[in-house]
Design a protein around this motif. Structure first.
Motif, short mmCIF file in Angstrom:
data_model
loop_
_atom_site.label_atom_id
_atom_site.label_comp_id
_atom_site.label_asym_id
_atom_site.label_seq_id
_atom_site.Cartn_x
_atom_site.Cartn_y
_atom_site.Cartn_z
N LEU A 108 20.99 -5.20 -71.28
CA LEU A 108 19.58 -5.85 -70.90
C LEU A 108 18.69 -4.66 -71.36
O LEU A 108 17.58 -4.79 -71.83
N ILE A 109 19.05 -3.34 -70.75
CA ILE A 109 17.91 -2.48 -70.69
C ILE A 109 17.87 -1.96 -72.18
O ILE A 109 16.97 -1.00 -72.62
N ASN A 110 18.95 -2.15 -72.92
CA ASN A 110 18.99 -1.44 -74.50
C ASN A 110 18.91 -2.71 -75.34
O ASN A 110 19.32 -2.32 -76.44
N GLN A 111 18.56 -3.83 -75.26
CA GLN A 111 18.71 -4.86 -75.92
C GLN A 111 17.64 -4.63 -77.13
O GLN A 111 18.07 -5.34 -78.51
N ASP A 112 16.74 -4.00 -77.24
CA ASP A 112 15.88 -3.77 -78.27
C ASP A 112 16.40 -3.01 -79.41
O ASP A 112 16.10 -2.89 -80.58
N LYS A 113 17.64 -2.21 -79.05
CA LYS A 113 18.34 -1.41 -80.08
C LYS A 113 19.66 -2.15 -80.63
O LYS A 113 20.25 -1.58 -81.47
N LEU A 114 19.97 -3.54 -80.04
CA LEU A 114 20.99 -4.24 -80.53
C LEU A 114 20.52 -5.28 -81.60
O LEU A 114 19.37 -5.62 -81.54
N GLN A 150 14.55 -4.61 -71.27
CA GLN A 150 13.93 -4.69 -69.92
C GLN A 150 13.99 -3.37 -69.23
O GLN A 150 14.73 -2.39 -69.33
N THR A 151 13.18 -3.29 -68.28
CA THR A 151 12.83 -2.40 -67.47
C THR A 151 14.08 -2.54 -66.28
O THR A 151 14.57 -3.39 -66.15
N PRO A 152 14.46 -1.39 -65.86
CA PRO A 152 15.49 -1.18 -65.14
C PRO A 152 15.65 -2.05 -63.71
O PRO A 152 16.51 -2.97 -63.27
N ASP A 153 14.36 -2.30 -63.22
CA ASP A 153 14.33 -3.31 -61.97
C ASP A 153 14.32 -4.74 -62.34
O ASP A 153 14.90 -5.63 -61.75
N ALA A 210 16.00 -5.62 -65.42
CA ALA A 210 17.37 -5.79 -65.58
C ALA A 210 18.12 -6.05 -64.42
O ALA A 210 19.16 -6.90 -64.53
N PHE A 211 18.10 -5.32 -63.50
CA PHE A 211 18.92 -5.48 -62.09
C PHE A 211 18.71 -6.89 -61.69
O PHE A 211 19.58 -7.48 -61.36
N ASN A 212 17.39 -7.43 -61.51
CA ASN A 212 17.37 -8.72 -60.85
C ASN A 212 17.83 -9.76 -62.01
O ASN A 212 18.68 -10.75 -61.63
N THR A 213 17.62 -9.73 -63.18
CA THR A 213 17.98 -10.70 -64.22
C THR A 213 19.67 -10.52 -64.13
O THR A 213 20.27 -11.76 -64.12
N ILE A 214 20.39 -9.58 -64.21
CA ILE A 214 21.82 -9.76 -64.17
C ILE A 214 22.40 -10.15 -63.16
O ILE A 214 23.46 -11.22 -63.08
N ILE A 215 21.79 -9.80 -62.02
CA ILE A 215 22.40 -10.41 -60.95
C ILE A 215 22.12 -11.89 -60.70
O ILE A 215 23.09 -12.58 -60.26
N GLU A 258 11.10 -16.32 -74.25
CA GLU A 258 10.76 -16.15 -75.79
C GLU A 258 10.58 -14.49 -76.00
O GLU A 258 10.94 -13.97 -77.12
N SER A 259 9.79 -13.90 -75.18
CA SER A 259 9.66 -12.24 -75.09
C SER A 259 10.38 -11.65 -74.20
O SER A 259 10.40 -10.30 -74.55
N GLY A 260 11.29 -12.10 -73.34
CA GLY A 260 11.94 -11.14 -72.57
C GLY A 260 13.49 -10.89 -72.67
O GLY A 260 14.07 -10.07 -72.37
N LEU A 261 14.01 -11.63 -73.68
CA LEU A 261 15.38 -11.59 -74.13
C LEU A 261 15.44 -11.55 -75.67
O LEU A 261 14.44 -12.09 -76.34
N THR A 262 16.41 -11.14 -76.20
CA THR A 262 16.77 -11.29 -77.81
C THR A 262 17.62 -12.39 -78.05
O THR A 262 18.44 -12.72 -77.13
#
Length: 572
Positions: free
Chosen positions: A83-89, A99-102, A104-109, A123-127
């Motif tokens: 999630l924190i590196n999704q812009d590079k994928l 996503q910012t670390p905090d 991404a922490f919330n989202t993945i949990i 629409e804007s928070g994920l790829t």
């Protein structure tokens, strides 16, 4: 009869027509009996072989929980870094950032624990990559985790005395191959043919009637929307969830999505009775849950159809009901039904904005999540109900002067202590979490570390308190819906709700499984004239009374400070 009410009744009846046979089917699948989906056995064997799973290896309850916690930990670590590196994928046609670390922490949990609380807009928070390989993947496996855990409880009561409770990985795989995946394909096809996007293209543009150029997000949404409902996940492809016209195009898709989120929770209750060869018990539990749902649903429909008396006093007709935050396509009655089932079942998807519902409706939505066992989520609903059932057995045993028993097994101090701890967990997390949020809001209004709590609330006063209470309650109930007047994408809410999510997911699974495992291995006591039967209407009423009393004692003060105070203020 009002056509909107007729639509609700029809939707629920169709749900029963699907859910009850589905429950009988699931009982046979997990009991290892022959079913029509046995043609999938070769595929399952390939999965077992590639994964190194020995599906015939028996596990006790501790080994089941170890397997469950281990694989969930792997998903959490994997998802955080993606999630924190999704812009590079790849598969990021709209160029969305990581996503910012905090966050991404919330989202993945949130998605690992089947909650899908979203502090971002889809629409804007994920790829497209993370929507598929993180979000959609977790919506399958988190639902399968809950179902597999429930089957462990089923196994504990199938035989008179047992310590070996099957194989977690077999239950997990079958939950996906025999249930979630086939149903998801059917629902996704219905959505696709009704206009939900299923392509990998980026944003499209059109010219509005006012002459503005509008960018419209697209993507392979139909597949994700199918499993988000079937798995009682609830996370939206689009920010406004199933109130978005592409995520929920018409009344048919509205019915399909409502049916999809209810059939598996109902089926698991029916499956429990058939699996342990005590059908009457399954039907009693189903009856209590249905009655509880109606106690929440009927006042909700009345509240939403009635509208605001403040508006009525201005001489404005309220024959359309409370329409703020709702879709004209569906109307207040259908949205009231959706808001009830999505909060009692822990789906958390919405077809209207809960923050705009009437105060009494908001109180009932909160109650549904606080109880969290009227049908409940995939698998975990029956686990949550089991805790109330054990407490009811204990109290009833004391009342008649006998050692409490459940299905021929003595309920002793150890099991009652576990049930009591799990019962106290939710009030502690909800009340302590809301108190902490209120303290921060009141004392650190200009603090940058929490991104200025003074800016959290669009609605101060009673409703502002309700927004914070709803956020913590939703996280605790693995629900994910929200009163979206709350600004929640900040360090405080991302971290605090993430912590609540972890504890409220895994301890309420481990607790019931531990009780079932301990009871299952005890010596079986044959029924006698003095046996307290759990499959009677009287005991069903006793269990409902326990649920009502414990919920009232735990949460009424908090509800009185928020939605109930707002309700009586509105009447005044």
């Amino acid at each position: 009869m009002n056509t909107e009410l007729l639509g609700i009744i029809t939707t629920y009846l169709i749900t029963l027509l699907i859910g009850i046979p589905l429950g009988i089917y699931l009982a046979k699948v997990f009991a290892g009996e022959k079913v029509w989906t046995d043609f999938l056995l070769p595929i399952e064997k390939i999965i077992y072989r590639l994964s190194g799973i020995r599906q015939t290896e028996q596990m006790n309850w501790k080994q089941h929980m170890k397997a469950m916690l281990t694989i969930n930990s792997v998903w959490l670590i994997y998802g955080f870094f993606v999630l924190i590196n999704q812009d590079k994928l790849p598969l990021n046609p709209d160029g969305n950032p990581g996503q910012t670390p905090d966050l991404a922490f919330n989202t993945i949990i949130s998605f690992v624990v089947n909650c899908n609380l979203q502090h971002y807009s889809g629409e804007s928070g994920l790829t497209y990559f993370t929507q598929h390989f993180i979000i959609m993947f977790l919506q399958f496996v988190s639902a399968a985790t809950g179902i597999a855990s429930a089957v462990v409880l089923f196994k504990a009561f199938r035989e008179k005395s047992v310590s070996q409770l099957g194989n977690f990985w077999e239950f997990f795989v079958k939950s996906i191959t025999r249930l979630l995946l086939p149903l998801s394909i059917v629902v996704a096809l219905i959505l696709t043919f009704n206009g939900t996007p299923s392509s990998y293209e980026g944003k499209d543009q059109y010219i509005s009637l006012q002459g503005d150029t509008i960018a419209v997000s697209r993507g392979p949404a139909a597949a994700m929307i199918a499993i988000k409902h079937l798995g009682t996940n609830g996370g939206g492809w689009f920010g406004v969830n199933s109130s978005h016209p592409l995520e929920n195009p018409n009344y048919l898709t509205n019915m399909v999505e409502l049916i999809a989120q209810v059939i598996i929770p109902i089926a698991m209750v029916i499956a429990f009775g058939y699996f342990i060869r005590r059908k009457k018990l399954g039907w009693i539990i189903f009856g209590v849950m249905t009655f509880g749902m109606l106690l929440l649903l009927i006042p909700t429909i009345s509240s939403e159809l009635g509208g605001s008396p403040a508006i009525a006093q201005l001489g404005v007709s309220q024959h359309t009901g409370a329409m703020e935050g709702k879709e004209v396509r569906f109307g207040p009655a259908a949205s009231a039904y959706w808001s009830t089932v999505t909060t009692i079942i822990s789906t958390g998807s919405v077809n209207s904005m809960h923050d705009s519902t009437m105060p009494l409706t908001g109180a009932l939505q909160l109650l549904g999540m606080m109880i969290n066992s009227f049908y409940g989520g995939c698998g975990v609903g029956i686990l949550n109900y089991f805790i109330y059932l054990i407490i009811a057995v204990f109290i009833s045993g004391l009342m008649v002067g006998r050692t409490p028993e459940f299905l021929g097994h003595k309920v002793e101090a150890r099991e009652v202590k576990i049930a009591a701890l799990i019962t106290l967990l939710s009030p502690f997390l909800i009340l302590a979490g809301t108190a902490a949020a209120s303290y921060v809001f009141g004392n650190y209004g200009d603090a940058d570390w929490a991104v200025k709590p003074a800016n959290w609330l669009n609605n101060p006063g009673f409703h502002g308190f309700s927004e914070m209470l709803y956020e913590i309650t939703s996280a605790n109930a693995n629900n994910g819906s929200g009163f979206e007047g709350l600004g929640d994408n900040n360090i405080f809410w991302n971290i605090s709700s993430g912590i609540v999510l972890i504890f409220s997911r895994f301890l309420p699974i481990i607790g019931p499984i531990a009780i079932a495992g301990l009871l299952g291995q005890k010596k079986y006591i044959p029924e006698s004239a003095g046996t307290l039967r759990a499959d009677t209407i009287t005991f069903g009423i006793m269990t409902l009374a326990v649920i009502v009393v414990l919920t009232a004692l735990s949460y009424f003060p908090a509800l009185a400070l928020g939605p109930l105070a707002e309700y009586f203020t509105m009447l005044k």
